[in-house]
Every structure is written in structure tokens, then in C-alpha cells.
Design a protein around this motif. Structure first.
Motif, PDB file in Angstrom:
ATOM      1  N   TYR A  79      29.133  30.389  37.504  1.00  0.00           N
ATOM      2  CA  TYR A  79      30.234  30.228  38.462  1.00  0.00           C
ATOM      3  C   TYR A  79      29.803  30.890  39.762  1.00  0.00           C
ATOM      4  O   TYR A  79      29.454  32.070  39.781  1.00  0.00           O
ATOM      5  CB  TYR A  79      31.531  30.874  37.937  1.00  0.00           C
ATOM      6  N   ALA A  92      42.424  32.226  37.490  1.00  0.00           N
ATOM      7  CA  ALA A  92      41.197  32.473  36.706  1.00  0.00           C
ATOM      8  C   ALA A  92      41.491  33.355  35.495  1.00  0.00           C
ATOM      9  O   ALA A  92      40.702  33.397  34.543  1.00  0.00           O
ATOM     10  CB  ALA A  92      40.156  33.126  37.590  1.00  0.00           C
ATOM     11  N   HIS A 109      34.255  30.031  33.586  1.00  0.00           N
ATOM     12  CA  HIS A 109      35.415  29.366  34.204  1.00  0.00           C
ATOM     13  C   HIS A 109      35.205  27.851  34.047  1.00  0.00           C
ATOM     14  O   HIS A 109      34.137  27.328  34.405  1.00  0.00           O
ATOM     15  CB  HIS A 109      35.497  29.679  35.707  1.00  0.00           C
ATOM     16  N   ARG A 133      41.656  25.090  40.420  1.00  0.00           N
ATOM     17  CA  ARG A 133      42.669  26.125  40.134  1.00  0.00           C
ATOM     18  C   ARG A 133      43.765  26.101  41.192  1.00  0.00           C
ATOM     19  O   ARG A 133      44.938  26.261  40.892  1.00  0.00           O
ATOM     20  CB  ARG A 133      42.020  27.511  40.069  1.00  0.00           C
ATOM     21  N   SER A 176      39.359  42.572  37.862  1.00  0.00           N
ATOM     22  CA  SER A 176      38.410  42.688  38.971  1.00  0.00           C
ATOM     23  C   SER A 176      38.705  43.976  39.756  1.00  0.00           C
ATOM     24  O   SER A 176      39.861  44.359  39.929  1.00  0.00           O
ATOM     25  CB  SER A 176      38.603  41.449  39.849  1.00  0.00           C
ATOM     26  N   HIS A 206      30.563  32.465  43.076  1.00  0.00           N
ATOM     27  CA  HIS A 206      31.692  33.094  43.772  1.00  0.00           C
ATOM     28  C   HIS A 206      31.676  32.803  45.273  1.00  0.00           C
ATOM     29  O   HIS A 206      32.687  32.968  45.934  1.00  0.00           O
ATOM     30  CB  HIS A 206      31.691  34.604  43.533  1.00  0.00           C
ATOM     31  N   ARG A 260      48.401  38.152  41.031  1.00  0.00           N
ATOM     32  CA  ARG A 260      47.653  38.151  39.763  1.00  0.00           C
ATOM     33  C   ARG A 260      48.425  38.829  38.638  1.00  0.00           C
ATOM     34  O   ARG A 260      48.091  38.662  37.466  1.00  0.00           O
ATOM     35  CB  ARG A 260      46.321  38.906  39.937  1.00  0.00           C
ATOM     36  N   ARG A 300      37.310  26.664  41.837  1.00  0.00           N
ATOM     37  CA  ARG A 300      38.345  27.237  42.713  1.00  0.00           C
ATOM     38  C   ARG A 300      39.328  26.166  43.194  1.00  0.00           C
ATOM     39  O   ARG A 300      40.535  26.381  43.221  1.00  0.00           O
ATOM     40  CB  ARG A 300      37.665  27.925  43.898  1.00  0.00           C
ATOM     41  N   ASP A 315      32.811  35.345  34.077  1.00  0.00           N
ATOM     42  CA  ASP A 315      33.294  34.415  35.125  1.00  0.00           C
ATOM     43  C   ASP A 315      32.530  33.098  35.012  1.00  0.00           C
ATOM     44  O   ASP A 315      33.028  32.047  35.425  1.00  0.00           O
ATOM     45  CB  ASP A 315      33.061  34.990  36.532  1.00  0.00           C
ATOM     46  N   LEU A 324      36.787  39.396  32.577  1.00  0.00           N
ATOM     47  CA  LEU A 324      38.234  39.410  32.359  1.00  0.00           C
ATOM     48  C   LEU A 324      38.604  39.256  30.880  1.00  0.00           C
ATOM     49  O   LEU A 324      39.629  39.774  30.449  1.00  0.00           O
ATOM     50  CB  LEU A 324      38.880  38.255  33.141  1.00  0.00           C
TER      51      LEU A 324
HETATM   52  O1  LIG Z   1      39.027  37.873  38.709  1.00  0.00           O
HETATM   53  C1  LIG Z   1      37.954  37.397  38.973  1.00  0.00           C
HETATM   54  C2  LIG Z   1      36.798  37.845  38.175  1.00  0.00           C
HETATM   55  O2  LIG Z   1      35.804  38.438  38.970  1.00  0.00           O
HETATM   56  C3  LIG Z   1      37.845  36.359  40.029  1.00  0.00           C
HETATM   57  O3  LIG Z   1      39.029  36.326  40.767  1.00  0.00           O
HETATM   58  C4  LIG Z   1      37.609  34.986  39.405  1.00  0.00           C
HETATM   59  O4  LIG Z   1      36.353  34.956  38.782  1.00  0.00           O
HETATM   60  C5  LIG Z   1      37.655  33.883  40.481  1.00  0.00           C
HETATM   61  O5  LIG Z   1      36.692  34.127  41.446  1.00  0.00           O
HETATM   62  P1  LIG Z   1      36.835  33.607  42.939  1.00  0.00           P
HETATM   63  O6  LIG Z   1      38.016  34.338  43.502  1.00  0.00           O
HETATM   64  O7  LIG Z   1      35.532  33.983  43.605  1.00  0.00           O
HETATM   65  O8  LIG Z   1      37.047  32.129  42.884  1.00  0.00           O
END
Ligand SMILES: O=C(CO)[C@H](O)[C@H](O)COP(=O)(O)O
Ligand SMILES: Nc1ncnc2c1ncn2[C@@H]1O[C@H](COP(=O)(O)OP(=O)(O)OP(=O)(O)O)[C@@H](O)[C@H]1O
Length: 334
Positions: A89, A60, A46, A53, A17, A91, A164, A50, A43, A113
């Protein structure tokens, strides 16, 4: 979408990201037009939202937070010309929304990713790029964006990057081995102990031996060249500019390397560099410069990131034209 595609060409755009993927996608739209191109953000695959996770401590970036079986099935379906119901997903809420219908298009870009993580998905991709941004530059870009545009504190941005890092190194970075083009963005060699990260050294690693992909070269194919273009035809203020071309071995395979260290004072003068490059896949002399000038406001337009993003886009257009022409030829034969 305009017409039903005879051949869906699949493009992979990989990276962490905040590494410039969206900027690159805008450059691709300049080349293909919005009508012909559909972007799938990975994304959307996923599998853990959130909250899940957070509860499990799985990021992620971890494959366990992503549904690769569904990703593969749906990308394969698109490539075969079938519509899919792709999950979304969200955000903003951090939750998984009801799916949306996606029709196949001439060019389908899968960005995010993990486009090159799963071998099955990787095999479907016709041409790919990996954005390899060094930690120093990534921090500078993220701090600039998240502090200026999103009101985050310096310590929080840094903490987020560091948290990360282990999964980034385990699951994201290794994908660069499989990319056709790797764009490396590094601190400059032209300033000693530079901390500003405004001047960048950008390298474009181009895979050798891929069917139909002819790497761009400077002056003389296969040679090693160090070039200082500053002078009468290229205005350079401090700290100047250095270009390099040569070959290297990357993950055990030959690559052609182009490098630009420094920044352009006057974007119109990029034509001087362009005339010394060959195999650029442009349709006319000056197209690269023209594409850069078209969006001089995009981040990185005045350095190697913009130049090599444009060049990578041109290589993708070339691959698209090659594959679709091949398909048309086969259709005539049967
Ligand atoms: O690395 C990313 C890709 O864009 C994000 O961190 C991942 O998708 C999770 O998103 P969020 O922080 O909105 O829950
Ligand atoms: N070549 C560049 N030069 C300078 N800054 C850049 C460059 N590319 C990107 N940035 C900075 O990084 C930020 C993120 O870029 P961009 O949105 O293109 O990345 P991304 O990979 O799509 O990020 P995300 O996945 O978080 O949306 C930009 O807002 C800009 O501040």
C-alpha cells in the motif's frame, strides 16, 4: 537475511497510527539486528485504496477495507518458511502497488492496525504488544508531529482523530484483550489538571500464565508496592516520580502491572530502578539502562514509555530464544 530460519518467530505490534510503533520497532532492531528481523506493515493488506475508501465512506480501520484472508495465508506461509508476494500500500499515492517478494526470516514482526483482529492471524503470533495511548496523550503527540513535521493545522489534526474514533473503538481497541503486553500511556497523576502532556503515567500490563513468559516485578513478586525512588540515588525535579507494582484483572485474566509516573532527570540513574526489578530478561545487570542510553534521542526515552518499550523488547528476545532453543532440542531428538 543471513541463514534459513529453522523456526520463524512471529511478533505482533498493534496500535493506532502515531502511537509509537515505529519507535518501538527501532528498539527491537537494537536487540535483534536488522539481518534477523523482517517487518511486515499490515497497511499493505488494505483491500480498498484511498479513493475507494473515500467513495464508500469505509475507513482503513474497518475490516472491510482489509484483506484478512490474504493476510492470514501469507503470514502462515512465512511462518512455515515459505516466501510470499506481499502487496504494497503506497501511502504517498494512496494506491495499491505491485507486490514485492518477502523471504521468511528468523523474526517476522507484523505491525499495524490489526495484527490481533483476525483469530487465525492471532493464533500464529508468538508474542504481542498493544500500544494503548489515551486520547489526551494521542492528541498531544499527533499535534506535535503533524503540526511541526507535516505542516498540518491544529483543527485538522483534531478533526482527523475524532473522525477515526468510532472505528478505532469498534475495531482497533478491542485487540488489547489478546495482547501479551499492553503499554498504557496516560496523563500524569503528579500534576493537577496537567494540559502539557509532557509528564506521563505509563503502565505495563503483563499477561500471567502464558507459557514461558515470566512477568517483570518490583521488589517482591506477587505483592503490591508503591515506591518513590527520588532521593540520593535518583535525581527527580518537579513533579517527582512514583512507581507502582501490583496485580489486576484485565478482560477477565490476571495481569501483573508495573507503573512509572514522572520522568527521569538523568538517564544514567535508571540503573537504580533496574537493580530493583526482577525477571527483566536482561543478559547482564544494567542492560536495560544501557539499551535506553544507546538511543536517548528516541521519543519517550526519559520516561516510562522508553523504559517499558525496552523491557517489552527484552521479553520478545527471551521468547525468541526460548522458542528457537526448543526447536533445536526437538531437531536433536529426531
Ligand atoms: O491508520 C493508518 C495506518 O498507518 C492509515 O491511516 C491507513 O493506512 C491509510 O493510510 P493513508 O491515510 O495514507 O491512505
Ligand atoms: N514515547 C513518546 N513520547 C513522546 N512522543 C512520542 C512517543 N512515542 C511517539 N511519540 C510521538 O508520536 C509520533 C509517532 O510515533 P511513531 O512514528 O513511533 O508512531 P507510529 O505508531 O509508528 O505512527 P505511524 O503509524 O503513523 O507511522 C512521534 O513522531 C513522536 O512525535
Amino acid at each position: 537475511m543471513t541463514s534459513k530460519p529453522e523456526r520463524v518467530v512471529l511478533i505482533g505490534v498493534a496500535g493506532d497510527s502515531g502511537c509509537g510503533k515505529s519507535t518501538f520497532l527501532r528498539r527491537l532492531i537494537d536487540l535483534f539486528g536488522e539481518e534477523l528481523m523482517t517487518v511486515i506493515c499490515l497497511d499493505d493488506y488494505h483491500s480498498l485504496d484511498r479513493k475507494q475508501r473515500k467513495e464508500t465512506g469505509i475507513t482503513a480501520l474497518d475490516p472491510r477495507a482489509n484483506n484478512f484472508d490474504l493476510m492470514y495465508e501469507q503470514i502462515k506461509a512465512l511462518k512455515n518458511g515459505q516466501a510470499i508476494d506481499k502487496p504494497i500500500y503506497n501511502h504517498e499515492t494512496g494506491m495499491i502497488d505491485p507486490p514485492e517478494r518477502i523471504e521468511p526470516n528468523h523474526i517476522v514482526v507484523v505491525e499495524g492496525l490489526h495484527p490481533l483482529y483476525d483469530e487465525r492471524v492471532r493464533e500464529l503470533i508468538d508474542f504481542s504488544v498493544y500500544f494503548d495511548i489515551s486520547d489526551e496523550v494521542k492528541i498531544a503527540w499527533k499535534i506535535q508531529r503533524d503540526m511541526a513535521e507535516r505542516g498540518h493545522r491544529y483543527e485538522d489534526v483534531l478533526a482527523q482523530i475524532n473522525s477515526r474514533k468510532p472505528d478505532f473503538e469498534k475495531f482497533i481497541e478491542p485487540q488489547r484483550e489478546f495482547a501479551d503486553v499492553v503499554l498504557q500511556v496516560l496523563p500524569t497523576n503528579l500534576i493537577k489538571n496537567d494540559t502539557e502532556r509532557k509528564v506521563l503515567r505509563v503502565r505495563m500490563l503483563q499477561r500471567e500464565g502464558k507459557d514461558g513468559f515470566e512477568p517483570t516485578y518490583l521488589f517482591d513478586e506477587g505483592s503490591t508496592i508503591q515506591w518513590t525512588p527520588c532521593g540520593r540515588k535518583l535525581t527527580c525535579s518537579y513533579p517527582g516520580m512514583q512507581l507502582y507494582y501490583g496485580s489486576d484483572v484485565y478482560y477477565g485474566r490476571y495481569v501483573s502491572v508495573l507503573e512509572v509516573d514522572g520522568q527521569f532527570d538523568n538517564l544514567e540513574e535508571v540503573i537504580y530502578i533496574e537493580t530493583h526489578l526482577s525477571n527483566t530478561s536482561t543478559k547482564y545487570q544494567g542492560e536495560m539502562t544501557h539499551l535506553l542510553l544507546q538511543h536517548r534521542e528516541y521519543p519517550g526515552s526519559n520516561n516510562g514509555t522508553g523504559l517499558f518499550q525496552v523491557l517489552t523488547g527484552l521479553k520478545m528476545r527471551d521468547e525468541y530464544e526460548r522458542l528457537t532453543a526448543k526447536e533445536a532440542k526437538l531437531a536433536v531428538q529426531v
